[in-house]
Write a protein that holds these residues in place. Structure first.
Motif, PDB file in Angstrom:
ATOM      1  N   PRO A 102      19.895 -14.963  48.081  1.00  0.00           N
ATOM      2  CA  PRO A 102      18.818 -15.961  48.000  1.00  0.00           C
ATOM      3  C   PRO A 102      17.761 -15.531  46.991  1.00  0.00           C
ATOM      4  O   PRO A 102      17.487 -14.351  46.833  1.00  0.00           O
ATOM      5  N   GLN A 103      17.210 -16.501  46.311  1.00  0.00           N
ATOM      6  CA  GLN A 103      16.153 -16.228  45.345  1.00  0.00           C
ATOM      7  C   GLN A 103      14.900 -16.946  45.794  1.00  0.00           C
ATOM      8  O   GLN A 103      14.969 -18.031  46.357  1.00  0.00           O
ATOM      9  N   GLU A 104      13.777 -16.345  45.543  1.00  0.00           N
ATOM     10  CA  GLU A 104      12.501 -16.943  45.915  1.00  0.00           C
ATOM     11  C   GLU A 104      11.643 -17.171  44.687  1.00  0.00           C
ATOM     12  O   GLU A 104      11.679 -16.397  43.738  1.00  0.00           O
ATOM     13  N   THR A 105      10.895 -18.253  44.722  1.00  0.00           N
ATOM     14  CA  THR A 105       9.871 -18.505  43.708  1.00  0.00           C
ATOM     15  C   THR A 105       8.607 -18.913  44.460  1.00  0.00           C
ATOM     16  O   THR A 105       8.660 -19.366  45.600  1.00  0.00           O
ATOM     17  N   LYS A 106       7.490 -18.751  43.830  1.00  0.00           N
ATOM     18  CA  LYS A 106       6.201 -19.043  44.447  1.00  0.00           C
ATOM     19  C   LYS A 106       5.702 -20.404  43.963  1.00  0.00           C
ATOM     20  O   LYS A 106       5.821 -20.742  42.786  1.00  0.00           O
ATOM     21  N   VAL A 107       5.139 -21.171  44.852  1.00  0.00           N
ATOM     22  CA  VAL A 107       4.550 -22.459  44.503  1.00  0.00           C
ATOM     23  C   VAL A 107       3.148 -22.201  43.968  1.00  0.00           C
ATOM     24  O   VAL A 107       2.349 -21.507  44.602  1.00  0.00           O
ATOM     25  N   SER A 108       2.847 -22.739  42.791  1.00  0.00           N
ATOM     26  CA  SER A 108       1.530 -22.530  42.175  1.00  0.00           C
ATOM     27  C   SER A 108       0.479 -23.404  42.852  1.00  0.00           C
ATOM     28  O   SER A 108       0.792 -24.272  43.677  1.00  0.00           O
ATOM     29  N   ASP A 109      -0.771 -23.201  42.470  1.00  0.00           N
ATOM     30  CA  ASP A 109      -1.878 -24.009  42.994  1.00  0.00           C
ATOM     31  C   ASP A 109      -1.687 -25.494  42.679  1.00  0.00           C
ATOM     32  O   ASP A 109      -2.195 -26.345  43.394  1.00  0.00           O
ATOM     33  N   ARG A 110      -0.977 -25.771  41.626  1.00  0.00           N
ATOM     34  CA  ARG A 110      -0.737 -27.156  41.201  1.00  0.00           C
ATOM     35  C   ARG A 110       0.576 -27.704  41.746  1.00  0.00           C
ATOM     36  O   ARG A 110       1.015 -28.785  41.362  1.00  0.00           O
ATOM     37  N   ILE A 165      12.218 -22.471  38.157  1.00  0.00           N
ATOM     38  CA  ILE A 165      13.627 -22.356  38.524  1.00  0.00           C
ATOM     39  C   ILE A 165      14.141 -21.065  37.910  1.00  0.00           C
ATOM     40  O   ILE A 165      14.025 -20.866  36.695  1.00  0.00           O
ATOM     41  N   PRO A 166      14.703 -20.167  38.716  1.00  0.00           N
ATOM     42  CA  PRO A 166      15.198 -18.908  38.167  1.00  0.00           C
ATOM     43  C   PRO A 166      16.183 -19.126  37.016  1.00  0.00           C
ATOM     44  O   PRO A 166      16.991 -20.068  37.042  1.00  0.00           O
ATOM     45  N   ASP A 198      23.250 -25.621  34.194  1.00  0.00           N
ATOM     46  CA  ASP A 198      23.031 -26.289  32.911  1.00  0.00           C
ATOM     47  C   ASP A 198      21.789 -27.195  32.945  1.00  0.00           C
ATOM     48  O   ASP A 198      21.826 -28.332  32.516  1.00  0.00           O
ATOM     49  N   ILE A 199      20.701 -26.668  33.490  1.00  0.00           N
ATOM     50  CA  ILE A 199      19.433 -27.398  33.539  1.00  0.00           C
ATOM     51  C   ILE A 199      18.701 -27.138  32.235  1.00  0.00           C
ATOM     52  O   ILE A 199      18.465 -25.999  31.856  1.00  0.00           O
ATOM     53  N   GLU A 200      18.359 -28.221  31.545  1.00  0.00           N
ATOM     54  CA  GLU A 200      17.702 -28.124  30.244  1.00  0.00           C
ATOM     55  C   GLU A 200      16.358 -28.840  30.287  1.00  0.00           C
ATOM     56  O   GLU A 200      16.134 -29.688  31.153  1.00  0.00           O
ATOM     57  N   PRO A 201      15.469 -28.527  29.331  1.00  0.00           N
ATOM     58  CA  PRO A 201      14.188 -29.239  29.264  1.00  0.00           C
ATOM     59  C   PRO A 201      14.426 -30.747  29.195  1.00  0.00           C
ATOM     60  O   PRO A 201      15.320 -31.218  28.489  1.00  0.00           O
TER      61      PRO A 201
END
Length: 89
Positions: free
Chosen positions: A7-15, A20-21, A29-32
């Motif tokens: 499992p990977q974790e990321t933090k939710v920002s104030d906004r 995405i790791p 294949d997630i691109e801008p």
């Protein structure tokens, strides 16, 4: 038997933004410009679907020359003498 993913974790920002790791972005294949579709069920389970962003229906087509020296437009090319296409009508 498939290897279990760590499992990977990321933090939710104030906004409310998350990152995405990189390995997930590459594997999926997630691109801008791509969109993420979020769904939560009654139990609070969250799922995310990657929606590929298509920039236009004809982006995969090669442009085709209409001829001429470049001053003609696709609207007038070949109809310069036709009064129906005259700007002075």
């Amino acid at each position: 038997m498939a290897a279990k993913e760590t499992p990977q974790e990321t933090k939710v920002s104030d906004r409310g933004m998350v990152t995405i790791p990189a390995d997930l972005r590459q594997r999926l294949d997630i691109e801008p410009g791509d969109k993420l579709r979020w769904k939560a069920d009654k139990e609070g389970n969250l799922s995310v679907e990657v929606v590929k962003q298509r920039y236009g229906a004809f982006d995969d087509f090669e442009p085709v020359s209409i001829g001429g020296g470049g001053s003609e437009t696709h609207d007038l090319a070949g109809h310069e003498d036709d009064p129906a296409f005259s700007e002075n009508s």
